[in-house]
Design a protein around this motif. Structure first.
Motif, PDB file in Angstrom:
ATOM      1  N   ASN A  44      84.003  23.767  32.733  1.00 55.98           N
ATOM      2  CA  ASN A  44      83.980  25.009  31.964  1.00 55.98           C
ATOM      3  C   ASN A  44      82.638  25.284  31.292  1.00 55.98           C
ATOM      4  O   ASN A  44      82.444  26.341  30.706  1.00 55.98           O
ATOM      5  CB  ASN A  44      85.084  24.994  30.899  1.00 55.98           C
ATOM      6  CG  ASN A  44      86.469  25.089  31.531  1.00 55.98           C
ATOM      7  OD1 ASN A  44      86.598  25.467  32.687  1.00 55.98           O
ATOM      8  ND2 ASN A  44      87.497  24.741  30.767  1.00 55.98           N
ATOM      9  N   GLY A  45      81.722  24.325  31.361  1.00 55.69           N
ATOM     10  CA  GLY A  45      80.421  24.522  30.739  1.00 55.69           C
ATOM     11  C   GLY A  45      79.346  24.798  31.772  1.00 55.69           C
ATOM     12  O   GLY A  45      79.619  24.891  32.975  1.00 55.69           O
ATOM     13  N   PRO A  46      78.089  24.941  31.338  1.00 55.60           N
ATOM     14  CA  PRO A  46      76.976  25.141  32.273  1.00 55.60           C
ATOM     15  C   PRO A  46      76.847  23.957  33.229  1.00 55.60           C
ATOM     16  O   PRO A  46      77.303  22.847  32.937  1.00 55.60           O
ATOM     17  CB  PRO A  46      75.755  25.243  31.350  1.00 55.60           C
ATOM     18  CG  PRO A  46      76.309  25.561  30.000  1.00 55.60           C
ATOM     19  CD  PRO A  46      77.667  24.942  29.937  1.00 55.60           C
ATOM     20  N   ALA A  47      76.199  24.192  34.361  1.00 54.09           N
ATOM     21  CA  ALA A  47      76.073  23.148  35.378  1.00 54.09           C
ATOM     22  C   ALA A  47      75.320  21.932  34.863  1.00 54.09           C
ATOM     23  O   ALA A  47      75.561  20.807  35.303  1.00 54.09           O
ATOM     24  CB  ALA A  47      75.384  23.709  36.618  1.00 54.09           C
ATOM     25  N   ASP A  48      74.393  22.165  33.937  1.00 49.53           N
ATOM     26  CA  ASP A  48      73.605  21.048  33.420  1.00 49.53           C
ATOM     27  C   ASP A  48      74.154  20.518  32.095  1.00 49.53           C
ATOM     28  O   ASP A  48      73.496  19.739  31.403  1.00 49.53           O
ATOM     29  CB  ASP A  48      72.142  21.458  33.245  1.00 49.53           C
ATOM     30  CG  ASP A  48      71.984  22.626  32.269  1.00 49.53           C
ATOM     31  OD1 ASP A  48      73.016  23.234  31.891  1.00 49.53           O
ATOM     32  OD2 ASP A  48      70.837  22.930  31.890  1.00 49.53           O
ATOM     33  N   ASP A  49      75.365  20.936  31.749  1.00 52.53           N
ATOM     34  CA  ASP A  49      75.950  20.490  30.482  1.00 52.53           C
ATOM     35  C   ASP A  49      76.354  19.022  30.573  1.00 52.53           C
ATOM     36  O   ASP A  49      76.827  18.559  31.615  1.00 52.53           O
ATOM     37  CB  ASP A  49      77.173  21.334  30.145  1.00 52.53           C
ATOM     38  CG  ASP A  49      77.680  21.071  28.732  1.00 52.53           C
ATOM     39  OD1 ASP A  49      76.866  20.657  27.891  1.00 52.53           O
ATOM     40  OD2 ASP A  49      78.882  21.279  28.488  1.00 52.53           O
ATOM     41  N   ARG A  50      76.164  18.300  29.483  1.00 54.30           N
ATOM     42  CA  ARG A  50      76.566  16.893  29.404  1.00 54.30           C
ATOM     43  C   ARG A  50      77.411  16.727  28.142  1.00 54.30           C
ATOM     44  O   ARG A  50      76.913  16.362  27.082  1.00 54.30           O
ATOM     45  CB  ARG A  50      75.332  15.989  29.381  1.00 54.30           C
ATOM     46  CG  ARG A  50      74.541  16.048  30.684  1.00 54.30           C
ATOM     47  CD  ARG A  50      73.170  15.412  30.559  1.00 54.30           C
ATOM     48  NE  ARG A  50      73.219  14.018  30.177  1.00 54.30           N
ATOM     49  CZ  ARG A  50      72.129  13.244  30.068  1.00 54.30           C
ATOM     50  NH1 ARG A  50      70.930  13.747  30.324  1.00 54.30           N
ATOM     51  NH2 ARG A  50      72.235  11.984  29.705  1.00 54.30           N
ATOM     52  N   PRO A  51      78.712  17.003  28.247  1.00 53.68           N
ATOM     53  CA  PRO A  51      79.554  17.078  27.047  1.00 53.68           C
ATOM     54  C   PRO A  51      79.713  15.757  26.304  1.00 53.68           C
ATOM     55  O   PRO A  51      80.089  15.767  25.129  1.00 53.68           O
ATOM     56  CB  PRO A  51      80.903  17.562  27.594  1.00 53.68           C
ATOM     57  CG  PRO A  51      80.891  17.198  29.038  1.00 53.68           C
ATOM     58  CD  PRO A  51      79.464  17.322  29.467  1.00 53.68           C
ATOM     59  N   PHE A  52      79.432  14.639  26.952  1.00 50.55           N
ATOM     60  CA  PHE A  52      79.625  13.347  26.290  1.00 50.55           C
ATOM     61  C   PHE A  52      78.305  12.683  25.909  1.00 50.55           C
ATOM     62  O   PHE A  52      78.272  11.514  25.562  1.00 50.55           O
ATOM     63  CB  PHE A  52      80.448  12.416  27.189  1.00 50.55           C
ATOM     64  CG  PHE A  52      81.784  12.996  27.533  1.00 50.55           C
ATOM     65  CD1 PHE A  52      82.774  13.119  26.568  1.00 50.55           C
ATOM     66  CD2 PHE A  52      82.044  13.459  28.812  1.00 50.55           C
ATOM     67  CE1 PHE A  52      84.004  13.683  26.880  1.00 50.55           C
ATOM     68  CE2 PHE A  52      83.268  14.017  29.131  1.00 50.55           C
ATOM     69  CZ  PHE A  52      84.251  14.130  28.161  1.00 50.55           C
ATOM     70  N   ARG A  53      77.237  13.471  25.970  1.00 44.80           N
ATOM     71  CA  ARG A  53      75.937  12.939  25.575  1.00 44.80           C
ATOM     72  C   ARG A  53      75.852  12.868  24.063  1.00 44.80           C
ATOM     73  O   ARG A  53      76.167  13.835  23.366  1.00 44.80           O
ATOM     74  CB  ARG A  53      74.815  13.818  26.114  1.00 44.80           C
ATOM     75  CG  ARG A  53      73.423  13.279  25.835  1.00 44.80           C
ATOM     76  CD  ARG A  53      72.367  14.219  26.413  1.00 44.80           C
ATOM     77  NE  ARG A  53      71.031  13.682  26.264  1.00 44.80           N
ATOM     78  CZ  ARG A  53      69.933  14.312  26.660  1.00 44.80           C
ATOM     79  NH1 ARG A  53      70.031  15.511  27.228  1.00 44.80           N
ATOM     80  NH2 ARG A  53      68.753  13.764  26.499  1.00 44.80           N
TER      81      ARG A  53
END
Length: 230
Positions: free
Chosen positions: A218-227
């Protein structure tokens, strides 16, 4: 002395003997922790641990029948608090994603903090798995996989999340938790310069990519939600 007095007279001797056994066991566990951590799994012998603990090899074998048993008992206290926390999270009805994120991060920190011991433990698990040629037998009292069941806290939380519908039903909890732990321990052993946060981010991405993919999609292609951001 009457027969009624004999048990009371023996009690101090029995207590002294038990105290001695407890001290010997503690000395062996402490020596094993240090020796496995400094010399690794393959280069450590029971005889080395016994010498470091100041006891005979025969005494060491009386307490721990094998290296596999000994390292399982050494590693167990590191993972037991994680399982207790998982049980508390389930009992409190905590959202599975948050509970699993904290659990994976805590496990990554624990493995990194005790890197050499974790590498020895993982080597012992691999060695024992090859030796018995199969999954753990619940009646096997020396299997390090049972003595220190590292995946259990993640498995418990995944099972709970799957039962509530928060997580997808596939892969099964036992399979995905074992995969995550095996990857964690492999990277802990092979990538000493990788931070615990970076390792946890990768594992969480894999875990939720399988069980809650919308967190990633659901986020941008380069998103890293667990960073972890400082």
């Amino acid at each position: 002395m009457s027969s009624a007095d004999e048990p009371r007279a023996a009690d101090p001797r029995a207590r002294a003997a038990q105290t001695k056994r407890d001290r010997t066991r503690r000395a062996l566990l402490d020596a094993a922790d240090a020796t496995f951590g400094s010399r690794g799994w393959a280069r450590t012998r029971i005889e080395d641990i016994a010498a470091a603990a100041g006891v005979s090899a025969a005494t060491a074998y009386n307490h721990f029948p094998s290296k596999h048993s000994l390292i399982g008992h050494v590693y167990a206290p590191l993972v037991r608090p994680l399982f207790v926390q998982a049980e508390r999270d389930v009992a409190a009805g905590r959202p599975s994603v948050a509970a699993l994120e904290d659990q994976v991060r805590a496990l990554a920190r624990t493995a990194a903090r005790h890197r050499e011991l974790s590498a020895s433990f993982f080597s012992a698990v691999q060695d024992y798995t090859i030796r018995v040629e199969g999954p753990a037998d619940p009646t096997d009292e020396i299997d390090p996989r049972l003595l220190a069941p590292v995946p259990d806290s993640i498995r418990l939380l995944v099972e709970h999340g799957q039962s509530t519908g928060e997580l997808r039903a596939f892969p099964p909890a036992a399979d995905i938790s074992a995969m995550i732990v095996n990857t964690l321990l492999t990277r802990t052993m092979n990538r000493p310069d990788e931070s615990a946060d970076a390792r946890a981010e990768l594992l969480l991405t894999v875990l939720f990519g399988a069980l809650r993919p919308e967190l990633l999609l659901n986020g941008p292609a380069d998103d890293r939600p667990f960073r972890r951001r400082s």
